[in-house]
Design a protein around this motif. Structure first.
Motif, mmCIF file in Angstrom:
data_model
loop_
_atom_site.group_PDB
_atom_site.id
_atom_site.type_symbol
_atom_site.label_atom_id
_atom_site.label_comp_id
_atom_site.label_asym_id
_atom_site.label_seq_id
_atom_site.Cartn_x
_atom_site.Cartn_y
_atom_site.Cartn_z
ATOM 1 N N VAL A 1 0.838 -1.202 0.000
ATOM 2 C CA VAL A 1 0.000 0.000 0.000
ATOM 3 C C VAL A 1 0.871 1.250 0.000
ATOM 4 O O VAL A 1 0.635 2.197 -0.755
ATOM 5 N N ASP A 2 1.902 1.247 0.838
ATOM 6 C CA ASP A 2 2.798 2.408 0.912
ATOM 7 C C ASP A 2 3.497 2.661 -0.418
ATOM 8 O O ASP A 2 3.616 3.812 -0.857
ATOM 9 N N LEU A 3 3.949 1.598 -1.062
ATOM 10 C CA LEU A 3 4.652 1.745 -2.343
ATOM 11 C C LEU A 3 3.718 2.266 -3.431
ATOM 12 O O LEU A 3 4.071 3.179 -4.183
ATOM 13 N N VAL A 4 2.528 1.678 -3.517
ATOM 14 C CA VAL A 4 1.583 2.069 -4.566
ATOM 15 C C VAL A 4 1.080 3.491 -4.330
ATOM 16 O O VAL A 4 0.861 4.257 -5.269
ATOM 17 N N ALA A 5 0.927 3.863 -3.051
ATOM 18 C CA ALA A 5 0.430 5.201 -2.716
ATOM 19 C C ALA A 5 1.373 6.310 -3.168
ATOM 20 O O ALA A 5 0.961 7.465 -3.328
ATOM 21 N N GLU A 6 2.641 5.961 -3.386
ATOM 22 C CA GLU A 6 3.597 6.960 -3.875
ATOM 23 C C GLU A 6 3.280 7.373 -5.313
ATOM 24 O O GLU A 6 3.674 8.458 -5.748
ATOM 25 N N GLN A 7 2.568 6.515 -6.052
ATOM 26 C CA GLN A 7 2.316 6.786 -7.469
ATOM 27 C C GLN A 7 0.853 7.077 -7.778
ATOM 28 O O GLN A 7 0.563 7.843 -8.688
ATOM 29 N N ALA A 8 -0.071 6.446 -7.054
ATOM 30 C CA ALA A 8 -1.498 6.630 -7.321
ATOM 31 C C ALA A 8 -2.028 7.844 -6.552
ATOM 32 O O ALA A 8 -1.446 8.262 -5.551
ATOM 33 N N ASP A 9 -3.139 8.396 -7.026
ATOM 34 C CA ASP A 9 -3.769 9.510 -6.309
ATOM 35 C C ASP A 9 -4.447 9.037 -5.031
ATOM 36 O O ASP A 9 -4.543 9.790 -4.057
ATOM 37 N N ARG A 10 -4.923 7.801 -5.042
ATOM 38 C CA ARG A 10 -5.621 7.263 -3.877
ATOM 39 C C ARG A 10 -5.516 5.742 -3.890
ATOM 40 O O ARG A 10 -5.565 5.136 -4.959
ATOM 41 N N VAL A 11 -5.355 5.142 -2.724
ATOM 42 C CA VAL A 11 -5.381 3.681 -2.595
ATOM 43 C C VAL A 11 -6.494 3.321 -1.618
ATOM 44 O O VAL A 11 -6.541 3.848 -0.505
ATOM 45 N N VAL A 12 -7.390 2.442 -2.055
ATOM 46 C CA VAL A 12 -8.489 1.963 -1.203
ATOM 47 C C VAL A 12 -8.288 0.470 -0.987
ATOM 48 O O VAL A 12 -8.258 -0.304 -1.947
ATOM 49 N N GLU A 13 -8.121 0.081 0.259
ATOM 50 C CA GLU A 13 -7.996 -1.338 0.590
ATOM 51 C C GLU A 13 -8.946 -1.642 1.738
ATOM 52 O O GLU A 13 -9.143 -0.801 2.625
ATOM 53 N N LEU A 14 -9.548 -2.820 1.733
ATOM 54 C CA LEU A 14 -10.496 -3.188 2.780
ATOM 55 C C LEU A 14 -9.805 -3.707 4.030
ATOM 56 O O LEU A 14 -10.323 -3.561 5.132
ATOM 57 N N ALA A 15 -8.644 -4.337 3.853
ATOM 58 C CA ALA A 15 -7.932 -4.902 5.006
ATOM 59 C C ALA A 15 -6.445 -5.014 4.698
ATOM 60 O O ALA A 15 -6.055 -5.301 3.565
ATOM 61 N N THR A 16 -5.625 -4.790 5.745
ATOM 62 C CA THR A 16 -4.175 -4.993 5.637
ATOM 63 C C THR A 16 -3.751 -5.928 6.767
ATOM 64 O O THR A 16 -3.119 -5.499 7.741
ATOM 65 N N PRO A 17 -4.103 -7.210 6.660
ATOM 66 C CA PRO A 17 -3.798 -8.162 7.739
ATOM 67 C C PRO A 17 -2.293 -8.391 7.889
ATOM 68 O O PRO A 17 -1.545 -8.364 6.909
ATOM 69 N N GLU A 18 -1.877 -8.576 9.124
ATOM 70 C CA GLU A 18 -0.464 -8.835 9.424
ATOM 71 C C GLU A 18 -0.334 -10.090 10.284
ATOM 72 O O GLU A 18 -1.129 -10.269 11.215
ATOM 73 N N PRO A 19 0.632 -10.958 10.032
ATOM 74 C CA PRO A 19 1.511 -10.962 8.865
ATOM 75 C C PRO A 19 0.713 -11.282 7.605
ATOM 76 O O PRO A 19 -0.293 -11.998 7.678
ATOM 77 N N PHE A 20 1.158 -10.791 6.452
ATOM 78 C CA PHE A 20 0.308 -10.840 5.279
ATOM 79 C C PHE A 20 0.176 -12.243 4.678
ATOM 80 O O PHE A 20 -0.914 -12.671 4.336
ATOM 81 N N MET A 21 1.263 -12.951 4.490
ATOM 82 C CA MET A 21 1.259 -14.375 4.062
ATOM 83 C C MET A 21 0.731 -14.624 2.648
ATOM 84 O O MET A 21 0.447 -15.762 2.299
ATOM 85 N N GLY A 22 0.562 -13.618 1.831
ATOM 86 C CA GLY A 22 0.096 -13.827 0.460
ATOM 87 C C GLY A 22 -1.392 -13.578 0.312
ATOM 88 O O GLY A 22 -2.170 -13.750 1.263
ATOM 89 N N VAL A 23 -1.789 -13.187 -0.889
ATOM 90 C CA VAL A 23 -3.183 -12.797 -1.150
ATOM 91 C C VAL A 23 -4.146 -13.956 -0.897
ATOM 92 O O VAL A 23 -5.193 -13.798 -0.273
ATOM 93 N N GLY A 24 -3.811 -15.141 -1.384
ATOM 94 C CA GLY A 24 -4.716 -16.283 -1.297
ATOM 95 C C GLY A 24 -5.059 -16.708 0.116
ATOM 96 O O GLY A 24 -6.092 -17.353 0.346
ATOM 97 N N ALA A 25 -4.221 -16.335 1.081
ATOM 98 C CA ALA A 25 -4.470 -16.716 2.477
ATOM 99 C C ALA A 25 -5.727 -16.067 3.036
ATOM 100 O O ALA A 25 -6.285 -16.544 4.028
ATOM 101 N N TRP A 26 -6.212 -15.008 2.378
ATOM 102 C CA TRP A 26 -7.337 -14.237 2.922
ATOM 103 C C TRP A 26 -8.637 -14.475 2.162
ATOM 104 O O TRP A 26 -9.580 -13.696 2.266
#
Length: 224
Positions: A171-196
């Motif tokens: 999110v932090d990396l993408v936010a440097e380039q996009a005007d806005r980032v919308v995410e529903l959840a930032t679970p930690e530890p992340f463990m990959g997209v499919g885990a959620w």
């Protein structure tokens, strides 16, 4: 924003929930939703339907590390945009020829998908429009970063990234380039997209084409 329950059932539910987090964009005449195939298409199809927006594609391909294809050392997009991850490349000692071999292979797949999904339909104009880029999640953020770079080159009025789940680093990396980032959840530890997700089977070419055909028929009907 309402807290969501994880794991998500599937990409369709994720898209419905994501659309609910984007009420500001409902009814905008300049809106365009771009999906990152393949997994982003079912998510984006729900977002586009809920926001009454046209749906199209931003074709990107992850550049996987040789021998570890799930680990991204970068990504490429239609139109020649490329992002590389110098930390991973340096840490694993990946050579320039190895990067070029992977890039050439993924470029061929990018071109195959362009033909398979779009056929003779021309890509949409992005200039002056509000563009929402949608994927099923962000792990490293490499593919989304190159998608943002590729879209930004066409001069959109606003560039939004929307995903159901993401790592905070992505999110932090993408936010440097996009005007806005919308995410529903930032679970930690992340463990990959499919885990959620409860169901995270690979989206097929046929599913992508079916969702696009449905959206394009709806769009053509409204514009006729």
């Amino acid at each position: 924003m309402t807290a969501i329950q994880l794991p998500l059932a599937d990409r369709t539910e994720a898209g419905r929930l994501l659309a609910e987090a984007l009420p500001d964009y409902l009814g905008r005449m300049d809106l365009l939703v771009l999906a990152l195939p393949r997994g982003g298409v079912p998510v984006a199809a729900e977002v586009a339907r809920a926001l009454a927006a046209p749906l199209d594609l931003m074709l990107v391909r992850k550049l996987g590390v040789p021998g570890q294809p799930e680990l991204a050392m970068g990504a490429i997009a239609s139109g020649g945009a490329q992002v590389l991850n110098p930390d991973i490349i340096r840490a694993l000692g990946i050579s320039r020829p190895a990067i070029e071999r992977v890039t050439e292979s993924e470029q061929r797949e990018l071109e195959r998908r362009e033909t398979a999904y779009r056929g003779t339909r021309l890509p949409p104009a992005l200039a002056g429009r509000c563009v929402i880029l949608v994927d099923d999640g962000l792990a490293t953020g490499a593919t989304m970063r190159v998608a943002v770079q590729a879209a930004a080159a066409h001069g959109p009025a606003e560039l939004v990234v929307a995903v159901p789940v993401a790592s905070t680093e992505a999110v932090d990396l993408v936010a440097e380039q996009a005007d806005r980032v919308v995410e529903l959840a930032t679970p930690e530890p992340f463990m990959g997209v499919g885990a959620w997700y409860d169901r995270f089977s690979q989206t097929t070419d046929d599913e992508v084409r079916a969702l696009l055909d449905e959206a394009w028929q709806r769009e053509d009907h409204h514009s006729s």
